[in-house]
Design a protein around this motif. Structure first.
Motif, short mmCIF file in Angstrom:
data_model
loop_
_atom_site.label_atom_id
_atom_site.label_comp_id
_atom_site.label_asym_id
_atom_site.label_seq_id
_atom_site.Cartn_x
_atom_site.Cartn_y
_atom_site.Cartn_z
N GLU A 122 101.39 10.54 57.74
CA GLU A 122 100.80 11.86 57.85
C GLU A 122 100.30 12.35 56.50
OE1 GLU A 122 102.39 16.37 58.13
OE2 GLU A 122 103.44 14.90 59.37
N ALA A 123 101.08 12.12 55.44
CA ALA A 123 100.67 12.54 54.09
C ALA A 123 99.39 11.83 53.68
CB ALA A 123 101.78 12.24 53.09
N SER A 124 99.28 10.56 54.04
CA SER A 124 98.07 9.81 53.72
C SER A 124 96.86 10.37 54.47
CB SER A 124 98.27 8.33 54.07
OG SER A 124 97.08 7.60 53.87
N GLU A 125 97.04 10.66 55.75
CA GLU A 125 95.93 11.21 56.55
C GLU A 125 95.54 12.60 56.06
OE1 GLU A 125 97.62 11.00 60.43
OE2 GLU A 125 97.14 8.88 60.72
N HIS A 126 96.54 13.37 55.65
CA HIS A 126 96.29 14.71 55.11
C HIS A 126 95.46 14.61 53.83
CE1 HIS A 126 97.16 18.51 53.02
NE2 HIS A 126 97.44 19.02 54.21
N THR A 127 95.85 13.68 52.95
CA THR A 127 95.13 13.49 51.69
C THR A 127 93.70 13.03 51.95
OG1 THR A 127 97.18 12.95 50.51
CG2 THR A 127 95.12 12.18 49.53
N GLN A 128 93.52 12.14 52.93
CA GLN A 128 92.17 11.67 53.25
C GLN A 128 91.30 12.81 53.76
OE1 GLN A 128 91.90 7.91 55.50
NE2 GLN A 128 94.04 7.52 54.95
N ALA A 129 91.87 13.67 54.58
CA ALA A 129 91.10 14.81 55.10
C ALA A 129 90.72 15.76 53.97
CB ALA A 129 91.90 15.55 56.17
N GLN A 130 91.63 16.00 53.04
CA GLN A 130 91.32 16.84 51.88
C GLN A 130 90.18 16.21 51.06
OE1 GLN A 130 95.50 17.24 50.38
NE2 GLN A 130 94.87 19.34 49.93
N HIS A 131 90.26 14.91 50.89
CA HIS A 131 89.24 14.21 50.11
C HIS A 131 87.87 14.35 50.75
CE1 HIS A 131 87.23 10.38 48.61
NE2 HIS A 131 87.45 11.07 47.51
#
Length: 424
Positions: free
Chosen positions: A252-261
């Motif tokens: 989830e943290a990875s997907e969250h970071t990708q969405a922010q990016h």
């Protein structure tokens, strides 16, 4: 009751060293925990206002109290069952704060007093007064709410925490007993004073340790001899469940970071200044540092200090280049609290009503119904043109990123992706 536990040093070190303990996945390692405090405080204010205004209702479901407990239970782990004691059980008439107007009013006065309390004595007095009323079904579970108002004074209270306390201290406290709660709180306060350098002034850290013991992830010496095999089996099951949760959290943290990016890329491509939540600036994605792609400080919006600290935690903000003029605000909610994110943006919207910005929730398509349900809450209605709230599916945003960057002219390009009943 002795408060100095000989083996506690070893337990605390193990607790903090375990990357999958609640200390690292919730207390110290969770942005959601810090973001939740103001949202829950605002939710409690809504409960108080609804009770005072006669709009609270006669059921937990659909009430502002449900909003508060939803935000709390979304903290996972330590607070997973926090809402259960507040479900309205008509046959048992518990908890008796929905149909009994006197009890409802007393509950509202209690929450209001805790909101405005500034000293430990005031908080404890209000809890004692509530306990003395003996409202059927309304016990020390309220501590899980008050914890988010006064985390250095009031620890949360649930089955696993009580079990952990009893195992660690050799006590026999009862779950639904106010007397037991006050005894536990006092012992925890004293222990926390002695071990503050290892733990924290915030009682959530010690409560998390007790939760681990009560969940059989940490075994107290001497306790293992009482049915060692059963304890080991429970510990193994708990560790497996926690490991699976830790993997899910990492994903989830990875997907969250990708969405922010993606939002950073689109914002920069459209010619805007981009601000990333202050606690996320150290992140990187696809080799790009968020700190290098975004503003180092939030543009001056002349916000009150408490609102400023909340706004700085919003995932992504777009501003007109070189100006403190807000264009868009985004909260990415892969699996975390949708309502908390909405409240943060509403705080910002109502603090800068003349800026006519757009506000978006970015979440997976599987959460669309949940997002819409939160957007339709009465507390969000009647916001006027200052709070234009939309939902953008994170999958579509990622898929269309390159096209939006290449062909987009300004923020209006997002209107083609956004889904909303009230987006202006």
């Amino acid at each position: 009751m002795a408060t100095l536990v000989p083996q506690l040093d070893q337990l605390v070190h193990h607790y903090k060293a375990d990357p999958e303990s609640v200390y690292n996945t919730w207390y110290a390692g969770s942005d959601a925990r810090m973001k939740a405090f103001r949202a829950i405080r605002l939710g409690v204010k809504d409960v108080v206002s609804a009770i005072a205004g006669g709009t609270f209702g006669n059921d937990f479901k659909g009430s502002p109290l449900e909003v508060v407990l939803t935000a709390i239970t979304e903290q996972k782990q330590v607070f997973e069952g926090a809402a259960h004691p507040f479900y309205w059980k008509p046959k048992l008439r518990i908890p008796d704060i929905y149909e009994n107007e006197a009890n409802k009013k007393a509950f509202g006065l209690f929450l209001n007093a805790c909101l405005n309390a500034t000293k430990e004595e005031q908080v404890l007095t209000e809890m004692s007064k509530l306990a003395a009323l003996s409202i059927k079904g309304l016990g020390p579970a309220v501590a899980s709410i008050v914890y988010f108002l006064h985390p250095t004074l009031v620890p949360p209270f649930n089955t696993a925490i009580v079990n952990g306390f009893n195992a660690l201290y050799g006590a026999k406290l009862k779950l639904g007993s106010w007397e037991s709660y006050f005894a536990m709180r006092e012992a925890m306060q004293r222990t926390n004073e002695q071990y503050r350098n290892l733990l924290s002034k915030d009682l959530g850290a010690l409560a998390g340790l007790l939760f681990e013991i009560g969940s059989n992830r940490l075994v107290v010496e001497g306790n293992a001899e009482q049915a060692l095999q059963e304890v080991q089996e429970k510990a193994a099951r708990a560790s497996k469940k926690r490991h699976q949760q830790a993997i899910a959290d990492q994903r989830e943290a990875s997907e969250h970071t990708q969405a922010q990016h993606v939002l950073i890329r689109i914002g920069r491509a459209l010619g805007y200044d981009v601000f990333v939540a202050r606690n996320d600036r150290s992140r990187t994605c696809h080799g790009e540092s968020f700190a290098m792609l975004s503003l180092s400080t939030l543009p001056s919006l002349n916000l009150p200090p408490d609102v400023q600290s909340t706004v700085e935690l919003i995932d992504v903000l777009w501003f007109v280049k070189g100006e403190p003029k807000l264009v868009c605000a985004f909260e990415v909610e892969q699996s975390t609290s949708i309502y908390s994110g909405i409240l943060r943006m509403k705080d910002l919207a109502f603090s800068v009503p003349d800026q006519q910005a757009h506000f978006y929730l970015v979440a997976p398509e599987v959460r669309e119904q949940e997002v819409v349900a939160q957007m339709l809450r009465p507390a969000l209605q009647g916001g006027g043109p200052a709070f234009r709230l939309g939902y953008i599916p994170s999958g579509e945003l990622k898929e269309q990123c390159d096209a939006l960057c290449r062909y987009g002219v300004d923020s209006s390009v997002l209107l083609k992706l956004a889904r909303s009943h009230n987006l202006a």
